[in-house]
Design a protein around this motif. Structure first.
Motif, PDB file in Angstrom:
ATOM      1  N   THR A 719       0.853  -1.232   0.096  1.00 56.88           N
ATOM      2  CA  THR A 719       0.035   0.035   0.069  1.00 56.88           C
ATOM      3  C   THR A 719       0.680   1.093  -0.074  1.00 56.88           C
ATOM      4  O   THR A 719       0.628   2.206  -0.607  1.00 56.88           O
ATOM      5  CB  THR A 719      -0.939  -0.088   1.313  1.00 56.88           C
ATOM      6  OG1 THR A 719      -1.581  -1.139   1.285  1.00 56.88           O
ATOM      7  CG2 THR A 719      -1.861   1.044   1.360  1.00 56.88           C
ATOM      8  N   TYR A 720       1.929   1.318   0.633  1.00 62.24           N
ATOM      9  CA  TYR A 720       2.701   2.203   0.852  1.00 62.24           C
ATOM     10  C   TYR A 720       3.274   2.582  -0.376  1.00 62.24           C
ATOM     11  O   TYR A 720       3.552   3.918  -1.004  1.00 62.24           O
ATOM     12  CB  TYR A 720       3.706   2.120   2.133  1.00 62.24           C
ATOM     13  CG  TYR A 720       5.075   3.158   2.077  1.00 62.24           C
ATOM     14  CD1 TYR A 720       4.653   4.373   2.758  1.00 62.24           C
ATOM     15  CD2 TYR A 720       6.309   2.674   1.686  1.00 62.24           C
ATOM     16  CE1 TYR A 720       5.726   5.317   2.795  1.00 62.24           C
ATOM     17  CE2 TYR A 720       7.498   3.772   1.851  1.00 62.24           C
ATOM     18  CZ  TYR A 720       7.059   4.996   2.244  1.00 62.24           C
ATOM     19  OH  TYR A 720       8.051   5.853   2.488  1.00 62.24           O
ATOM     20  N   LEU A 721       3.998   1.537  -1.154  1.00 59.63           N
ATOM     21  CA  LEU A 721       4.675   1.700  -2.440  1.00 59.63           C
ATOM     22  C   LEU A 721       3.559   2.329  -3.486  1.00 59.63           C
ATOM     23  O   LEU A 721       4.034   3.077  -4.491  1.00 59.63           O
ATOM     24  CB  LEU A 721       5.296   0.500  -2.887  1.00 59.63           C
ATOM     25  CG  LEU A 721       6.464   0.004  -2.135  1.00 59.63           C
ATOM     26  CD1 LEU A 721       6.967  -1.081  -2.527  1.00 59.63           C
ATOM     27  CD2 LEU A 721       7.562   1.142  -2.200  1.00 59.63           C
ATOM     28  N   ALA A 722       2.396   1.884  -3.277  1.00 56.34           N
ATOM     29  CA  ALA A 722       1.513   2.281  -4.219  1.00 56.34           C
ATOM     30  C   ALA A 722       1.109   3.772  -4.075  1.00 56.34           C
ATOM     31  O   ALA A 722       0.851   4.611  -5.039  1.00 56.34           O
ATOM     32  CB  ALA A 722       0.139   1.559  -4.264  1.00 56.34           C
ATOM     33  N   TRP A 723       1.129   4.218  -2.887  1.00 52.38           N
ATOM     34  CA  TRP A 723       0.944   5.666  -2.611  1.00 52.38           C
ATOM     35  C   TRP A 723       1.961   6.278  -3.116  1.00 52.38           C
ATOM     36  O   TRP A 723       1.812   7.462  -3.794  1.00 52.38           O
ATOM     37  CB  TRP A 723       0.695   5.797  -0.950  1.00 52.38           C
ATOM     38  CG  TRP A 723       0.600   7.385  -0.502  1.00 52.38           C
ATOM     39  CD1 TRP A 723      -0.231   8.180  -0.484  1.00 52.38           C
ATOM     40  CD2 TRP A 723       1.916   7.797   0.158  1.00 52.38           C
ATOM     41  NE1 TRP A 723       0.104   9.443  -0.144  1.00 52.38           N
ATOM     42  CE2 TRP A 723       1.418   9.135   0.364  1.00 52.38           C
ATOM     43  CE3 TRP A 723       3.247   7.649   0.515  1.00 52.38           C
ATOM     44  CZ2 TRP A 723       2.185  10.071   1.086  1.00 52.38           C
ATOM     45  CZ3 TRP A 723       4.086   8.406   1.355  1.00 52.38           C
ATOM     46  CH2 TRP A 723       3.455   9.791   1.733  1.00 52.38           C
ATOM     47  N   LEU A 724       3.448   6.192  -2.973  1.00 52.58           N
ATOM     48  CA  LEU A 724       4.413   6.705  -3.406  1.00 52.58           C
ATOM     49  C   LEU A 724       4.276   6.773  -4.924  1.00 52.58           C
ATOM     50  O   LEU A 724       4.750   7.783  -5.513  1.00 52.58           O
ATOM     51  CB  LEU A 724       5.699   6.251  -3.055  1.00 52.58           C
ATOM     52  CG  LEU A 724       6.074   6.169  -1.770  1.00 52.58           C
ATOM     53  CD1 LEU A 724       7.314   5.376  -1.429  1.00 52.58           C
ATOM     54  CD2 LEU A 724       6.218   7.617  -1.255  1.00 52.58           C
ATOM     55  N   ALA A 725       3.986   5.530  -5.595  1.00 51.07           N
ATOM     56  CA  ALA A 725       3.872   5.670  -7.015  1.00 51.07           C
ATOM     57  C   ALA A 725       2.700   6.808  -7.624  1.00 51.07           C
ATOM     58  O   ALA A 725       3.104   7.451  -8.403  1.00 51.07           O
ATOM     59  CB  ALA A 725       3.396   4.222  -7.616  1.00 51.07           C
ATOM     60  N   ASP A 726       1.701   6.813  -6.825  1.00 48.52           N
ATOM     61  CA  ASP A 726       0.827   7.910  -7.225  1.00 48.52           C
ATOM     62  C   ASP A 726       1.150   9.364  -6.968  1.00 48.52           C
ATOM     63  O   ASP A 726       0.956  10.151  -7.715  1.00 48.52           O
ATOM     64  CB  ASP A 726      -0.538   7.572  -6.195  1.00 48.52           C
ATOM     65  CG  ASP A 726      -1.384   6.583  -6.382  1.00 48.52           C
ATOM     66  OD1 ASP A 726      -1.353   5.965  -7.762  1.00 48.52           O
ATOM     67  OD2 ASP A 726      -2.137   6.042  -5.656  1.00 48.52           O
TER      68      ASP A 726
END
Length: 759
Positions: A719-726
């Motif tokens: 979830t954290y990495l997806a947030w950074l990607a966004d």
């Protein structure tokens, strides 16, 4: 004198012709030449990454990296000074200095600068994006906030002059302005604060999900398993058409083969050969112990007495009766830097200083940036109510006589005036001489290894020069002779070290060797490189000596002697291998179908697998051990343990699919599951769970969350990495070249100073 126009009129046809020809030449060549020159000028400092905050050139990205390196270097230097101050106060055993410095630095480096990307380019851009998002939300980091942070990092043990001295030590002969350091720290703090705002949202997990995490670590199952090898069903698979097989090759030709992966790969990995000297630190240290003299031990003891100071820890009763004095910090574990950085970008626990903030003296650190001065004085720390004396002393500037000390501060008759006034006590020499001998032998061993490797390295470099001269000279001199082979084994024997060689091997094969297991820090707590990363990189040329060391202190002096680049073999050369891989994957379907048939038969019979299939000699049924879905190893609550899928007796390379199938079953239930590489399918019958759900729920209610919430880390990490990607997409981050994944070098003494550094 004739007018210039007279000359022009006399030769106007010739001059007009020259001008016309010049115009045509300019029309044809001037514009391309201008574009070419402009392009070349841009290539000196090209744009390397585009963002919505502007395009960044190579130099601008370099400046961002340099700012992060400045903060990191400052943190390391301050950590050293802070731990030295703790040793001087008797709050830390001097023998633990190295480990304490590294742990303290790592904690603060992770907290302030920890990013999801290890590469310095991407980490710098991630810092930019996070700090700009923080500013958009209205987050502000004042100079006072930075000063407060420095107090925490330094345990309030370094004043402004000491911090300025730290800055000077980083770059001798050059002064780094406080403004530059403050701005670099401010950017990191903004990025860290915004990052933590999101990380906090990931920490709240619903009770049902928490119980699921608890079960994956604590619910234990026992089962019967009956394996069916997929390779046994290959004969049931028909050959593919030529087009199908070629398409299969094209789909997987750029993937490396991995025995743990369910997908095939046909690309041949890079191979390299190595020679290396190994110096066994433990052996050399034992060999040198008899050479440590009594005089050396005594000298070391006298010069390093602070390491052997005895700490008189007060008893609980003493602490209740007498509060700690103003100048002496209580001897508790909180004074020691034992907090480890949290993985995956999580905020570590708040570092604890020897005294609580309410009990600390007035702040002594006021390192203020040159550009922004905070004139507000820090508030005087309040005195806790329980420690206030009955009779308050008058103010220092009052006209009355000298203030009286509170009654409880007066020592009893015959008692020492204060603990601080007592003479420090040290362990006697005869009690610590073996420890000192060990330390001195270690120092001698390290120096001897350095001296040996310096000589061997010089010999290796001379041989490299000979090879280079031969390589250049043989093109013009056909009689040039190649250098004799390097006397590798003979040199090792003469210096008392081991000589080892690795033939052409892949990185995975090299990792099984002693040198292949070496991992080393490359400029930061996060930047850890393995031997394979370094030795198989394109930047390491052959016959270039390098030194590495492992965790046991063993040192390795090695060079790469030969290498073969990774390549994709032609389809025609590996056609049979491609066909075998295709058939093995296709055979999974009939293997699973047969397993489902066996499972249905076992369910209908409602008998154990061993009993139902006992008459079929080709089918082997075994009982597993008692296992949980996930484990952290055999050491209870080991802080260094890594969460992993449990091993199961009889199952080769267990994966998520197997565990999901087993733990969905009720006792007596039968299911089908494959292992992780999907080369074996298992018929599984659950025998029992070790404990009921009701019993586990009771224990779950009293269990501490930190003992099972790590199970949720992979999902939270995702979830954290997806947030950074966004965030990156929203910031329009687009790389125009591949980001640098290696750690940049530090400022060198002969580097040109950055523009914003003061001379």
């Amino acid at each position: 004198m004739a007018s210039p126009f007279t000359v022009f009129r006399r030769n106007q046809k010739i001059l007009l012709a020259i001008v016309g020809i010049g115009a045509m030449v300019a029309f044809v060549f001037l514009d391309p030449l201008t574009r070419y020159m402009s392009r070349n000028s841009r290539q000196v400092n090209p744009v390397v990454v585009q963002t919505r905050y502007g395009a960044l050139t190579q130099n601008e990205l370099g400046a961002m990296r340099q700012s992060r390196e400045l903060v990191e270097l400052f943190l390391r230097s301050v950590s050293i000074e802070t731990m030295d101050a703790q040793i001087a106060k008797g709050l830390l055993d001097g023998r633990m200095r190295g480990a304490a410095v590294q742990q303290w630095f790592s904690m603060w480096q992770q907290r302030l600068m920890g990013r999801s990307k290890l590469g310095p380019d991407e980490a710098a851009i991630e810092t930019l994006v996070l700090s700009r998002k923080a500013e958009q939300l209205g987050l502000v980091v004042s100079d006072r906030a930075i000063n407060d942070l420095l107090k925490q990092i330094t345990q309030d043990s370094l004043d402004s002059e000491a911090l300025q001295a730290v800055m000077k030590k980083q770059h001798p002969g050059r002064r780094i302005s406080a403004a530059r350091l403050f701005e670099a720290i401010r950017t990191e703090m903004l990025a860290s604060q915004f990052n933590q705002l999101f990380v906090q949202t990931l920490r709240d997990i619903p009770p049902a999900q928490r119980f699921e995490c608890y079960l994956r670590l604590n619910r234990r199952a026992k089962a019967e398993i009956m394996p069916l090898a997929v390779v046994d069903f290959v004969s049931q698979v028909s050959d593919p058409s030529a087009e199908q097989l070629k398409a299969y090759y094209e789909a997987h030709k750029n993937q490396y083969p991995d025995p743990n992966s369910p997908q095939p790969g046909f690309k041949q990995a890079k191979r390299a050969a190595f020679q290396y000297f190994k110096a066994d630190f433990a052996q050399i240290k034992e060999r040198l112990k008899p050479e440590v003299t009594e005089a050396e031990i005594k000298e070391y003891y006298e010069q390093n007495k602070a390491q052997f100071r005895t700490l008189n820890l007060p008893s609980d009763k003493t602490q209740e009766e007498k509060p700690p004095s103003e100048d002496a910090a209580p001897q508790t574990d909180e004074a020691k830097p034992t907090e480890s950085p949290k993985p995956d970008g999580e905020k570590p626990a708040e570092p604890k200083s020897p005294q609580s903030s309410r009990d600390q003296r007035a702040a002594t650190i006021r390192l203020v940036s040159a550009t922004t001065v905070d004139d507000e004085k820090p508030a005087e720390p309040a005195t806790p109510a329980e420690s206030q004396p009955e009779k308050t002393a008058p103010a220092a500037d009052a006209k009355e006589g000298p203030s009286e000390k509170p009654a409880e501060d007066k020592p009893a008759e015959g008692e020492a005036t204060s603990q601080a006034a007592e003479e420090p006590k040290y362990e006697p020499l005869d009690k610590v001489q073996d420890t000192i001998r060990e330390s001195l032998a270690s120092q001698k061993a390290a120096k001897q290894i350095d001296d040996i490797f310096e000589e061997l390295g010089a010999a290796m470099r001379r041989y490299t020069d000979e090879l280079d001269r031969y390589s250049v000279g043989k093109e013009t001199d056909t009689r040039a002779a190649a250098p004799a082979p390097f006397p590798f084994a003979a040199l090792a024997k003469s210096k008392g070290v081991e000589a080892k060689e690795l033939p052409l091997v892949t990185a995975a094969e090299a990792s099984a060797e002693d040198i292949g297991r070496v991992a080393f820090a490359a400029g930061g707590a996060q930047a850890i490189r393995s031997f394979a990363d370094f030795a198989y990189s394109d930047t390491l040329r052959t016959y270039q000596p390098n030194i590495l060391a492992d965790n046991e202190g063993n040192s390795y002096l090695f060079w790469k002697t030969e290498e073969e680049a990774a390549y994709v073999p032609k389809f025609e050369k590996i056609r049979e291998r491609v066909l075998s891989a295709w058939k093995l994957v296709e055979a999974r379907n009939p293997a699973r179908k047969r397993a489902e048939e066996y499972a249905a038969q076992a369910r209908a019979a409602d008998k154990p697998l061993a009993e139902f299939f006992s008459t079929q000699a080709n089918l082997k049924v075994t009982d597993t051990n008692s296992f949980s879905w996930l484990t952290m190893g055999n050491v209870p609550f080991d802080p260094n343990a890594q969460l992993r899928i449990s091993d199961v007796d009889g199952v080769d390379r267990v994966g998520q699919e197997f565990m999901e199938a087993v733990f969905e079953l009720s006792p007596g239930g039968v299911g089908v599951a494959m292992n992780h590489p999907q080369d074996t399918v298992y018929v599984v019958r659950l025998i029992e769970y070790a404990r009921s759900l009701d019993e586990l729920r009771e224990d779950f209610a009293s269990e501490r969350q930190n003992r099972y919430l790590a199970v949720a880390d992979p999902e939270r990490r995702s979830t954290y990495l997806a947030w950074l990607a966004d965030l990156n997409r929203d910031a329009g981050v687009h790389w125009l070249r591949k980001p640098d994944a290696t750690v940049g070098r530090r400022f060198a003494a002969d580097d040109a100073p950055p523009d914003d550094m003061d001379d």
